[in-house]
Design a protein around this motif. Structure first.
Motif, mmCIF file in Angstrom:
data_model
loop_
_atom_site.group_PDB
_atom_site.id
_atom_site.type_symbol
_atom_site.label_atom_id
_atom_site.label_comp_id
_atom_site.label_asym_id
_atom_site.label_seq_id
_atom_site.Cartn_x
_atom_site.Cartn_y
_atom_site.Cartn_z
ATOM 1 N N VAL A 17 0.897 -1.111 0.169
ATOM 2 C CA VAL A 17 -0.027 -0.176 0.029
ATOM 3 C C VAL A 17 0.878 1.156 0.115
ATOM 4 O O VAL A 17 0.641 2.183 -0.796
ATOM 5 C CB VAL A 17 -1.019 -0.207 1.306
ATOM 6 C CG1 VAL A 17 -1.996 0.901 1.238
ATOM 7 C CG2 VAL A 17 -1.717 -1.312 1.451
ATOM 8 N N TYR A 18 1.806 1.148 0.866
ATOM 9 C CA TYR A 18 2.750 2.336 0.869
ATOM 10 C C TYR A 18 3.569 2.741 -0.349
ATOM 11 O O TYR A 18 3.753 4.027 -0.783
ATOM 12 C CB TYR A 18 3.925 1.955 1.843
ATOM 13 C CG TYR A 18 5.387 2.873 1.878
ATOM 14 C CD1 TYR A 18 4.868 4.293 2.653
ATOM 15 C CD2 TYR A 18 6.225 2.749 1.512
ATOM 16 C CE1 TYR A 18 6.095 4.946 2.706
ATOM 17 C CE2 TYR A 18 7.431 3.619 1.375
ATOM 18 C CZ TYR A 18 7.338 4.953 1.912
ATOM 19 O OH TYR A 18 8.369 6.021 2.069
ATOM 20 N N ALA A 50 1.009 4.216 -2.848
ATOM 21 C CA ALA A 50 0.661 5.474 -2.366
ATOM 22 C C ALA A 50 1.809 6.692 -2.706
ATOM 23 O O ALA A 50 1.473 7.766 -3.046
ATOM 24 C CB ALA A 50 0.315 5.744 -0.806
ATOM 25 N N ARG A 51 3.001 6.109 -2.290
ATOM 26 C CA ARG A 51 4.331 6.872 -2.639
ATOM 27 C C ARG A 51 4.521 7.189 -4.113
ATOM 28 O O ARG A 51 5.175 8.288 -4.506
ATOM 29 C CB ARG A 51 5.569 5.992 -2.275
ATOM 30 C CG ARG A 51 6.814 6.722 -2.195
ATOM 31 C CD ARG A 51 7.074 7.337 -0.606
ATOM 32 N NE ARG A 51 8.278 8.384 -0.983
ATOM 33 C CZ ARG A 51 9.399 8.244 -0.609
ATOM 34 N NH1 ARG A 51 9.605 6.992 -0.086
ATOM 35 N NH2 ARG A 51 10.177 8.977 -0.566
ATOM 36 N N ALA A 80 1.888 7.879 -5.857
ATOM 37 C CA ALA A 80 0.456 8.220 -6.367
ATOM 38 C C ALA A 80 0.374 8.883 -7.662
ATOM 39 O O ALA A 80 -0.514 8.969 -8.463
ATOM 40 C CB ALA A 80 -0.111 8.980 -5.358
ATOM 41 N N SER A 113 -2.008 7.608 -10.716
ATOM 42 C CA SER A 113 -3.340 8.717 -10.836
ATOM 43 C C SER A 113 -3.180 9.172 -12.564
ATOM 44 O O SER A 113 -4.245 9.594 -12.859
ATOM 45 C CB SER A 113 -3.394 9.862 -10.296
ATOM 46 O OG SER A 113 -2.172 10.641 -10.175
ATOM 47 N N ALA A 123 -6.966 3.474 -2.388
ATOM 48 C CA ALA A 123 -5.948 4.034 -3.495
ATOM 49 C C ALA A 123 -6.301 3.696 -4.940
ATOM 50 O O ALA A 123 -6.306 4.668 -5.539
ATOM 51 C CB ALA A 123 -4.708 3.062 -3.398
ATOM 52 N N PHE A 179 -5.834 8.384 -2.068
ATOM 53 C CA PHE A 179 -4.543 7.839 -1.677
ATOM 54 C C PHE A 179 -4.336 8.279 0.116
ATOM 55 O O PHE A 179 -3.919 7.505 1.030
ATOM 56 C CB PHE A 179 -3.295 8.241 -2.229
ATOM 57 C CG PHE A 179 -3.122 7.787 -3.458
ATOM 58 C CD1 PHE A 179 -2.675 6.522 -4.059
ATOM 59 C CD2 PHE A 179 -3.755 8.655 -4.683
ATOM 60 C CE1 PHE A 179 -2.820 6.290 -5.240
ATOM 61 C CE2 PHE A 179 -3.696 8.126 -5.957
ATOM 62 C CZ PHE A 179 -3.128 6.909 -6.212
ATOM 63 N N ALA A 186 -6.275 5.708 1.961
ATOM 64 C CA ALA A 186 -5.290 4.568 2.106
ATOM 65 C C ALA A 186 -4.441 4.539 3.112
ATOM 66 O O ALA A 186 -4.303 3.753 3.778
ATOM 67 C CB ALA A 186 -5.068 4.181 0.592
ATOM 68 N N VAL A 187 -3.504 5.555 3.001
ATOM 69 C CA VAL A 187 -2.596 5.650 3.973
ATOM 70 C C VAL A 187 -3.020 6.197 5.548
ATOM 71 O O VAL A 187 -2.526 5.496 6.735
ATOM 72 C CB VAL A 187 -1.556 6.889 3.611
ATOM 73 C CG1 VAL A 187 -0.569 7.274 4.759
ATOM 74 C CG2 VAL A 187 -0.995 6.898 2.452
#
Length: 223
Positions: A148-149, A152-153, A155, A159, A208, A213, A216-217
């Motif tokens: 997940v990280y 998200a990192r 993103a 996107s 996410a 995002f 999610a985080v």
């Protein structure tokens, strides 16, 4: 082994580029293997450790290919530079297989392995063979959220690709539903917790994939 795990986890989180992150990524996989099979005289524990190691290697193959492709497409493996470069590219629509989509999906394969998403979710319930502090620290909270990280990192990269976002969301929602359903019929309390964790990780990926995002985080932190 737990201290070594914390070292590699910090390296994964604090690494500013993909190769450094990858060293941490492999390191936590190694510690996971060592700790799941901690009671090595027990056949089920050593088999579970091996299973976790092998399933994670499948995901890591995708991560390595993703890094190679990202370097080929963007000329850099620095996370900030990738985000900047992706921000300047035109968004890719659904089922457009441009460089952003391919890079995002290959990197997501690594996240699927590490975060136990369908179809690579099979290792996490067996990982409960390890000592309870291990399953509490590594396989319920810390290492399994690395996928997940990673998403998200990156993103800005994700996107830009409608296809990648859809895949992330669909995998997340399928995992959340299936793992939550399996948890209902488990008898071992630690396996119930394992499937619950897989299900919650699915919700994180769903957020996410929906473009939230931050949500999610936030769930990553609270979980």
């Amino acid at each position: 082994y737990l201290n070594l795990f914390v070292f590699f986890m910090l390296l994964l989180v604090l690494g500013g580029n993909l190769p450094l992150m990858f060293i941490g990524w492999e390191g936590v996989g190694l510690c996971s293997y060592l700790l799941i099979g901690f009671w090595y005289r027990k056949d089920s524990a050593s088999a579970a450790g091996l299973k976790a190691f092998l399933v994670n290697r499948l995901g890591d193959a995708g991560l390595i290919l993703g890094m190679v492709f990202t370097f080929h497409a963007f000329g850099t493996l620095d996370l900030v530079d990738i985000a900047d470069n992706a921000g300047g590219l035109a968004p890719e629509g659904l089922w457009q297989w441009g460089p952003v989509t391919i890079a995002a999906l290959l990197l997501f394969l690594g996240a699927v392995g590490k975060s136990a998403q369908i179809p690579l979710h099979v290792w996490l319930p067996d990982a409960m063979e390890g000592p309870t502090p291990v399953s509490a620290l590594i396989h319920a909270s810390t290492m399994v959220t690395a996928g997940v990280y990673l998403v998200a990192r990156l993103a800005p990269l994700y996107s830009r690709s409608a296809t990648a976002m859809l895949v992330v969301a669909v995998v997340g929602v399928l995992t959340a539903l299936v793992a939550g359903t399996i948890a209902i019929v488990q008898t071992d309390i630690k396996r119930v917790l394992a499937y619950s964790t897989v299900s919650q990780l699915g919700f994180m990926f769903l957020a996410a994939g929906a473009g939230a995002f931050g949500v999610a985080v936030f769930h990553l932190y609270t979980h």
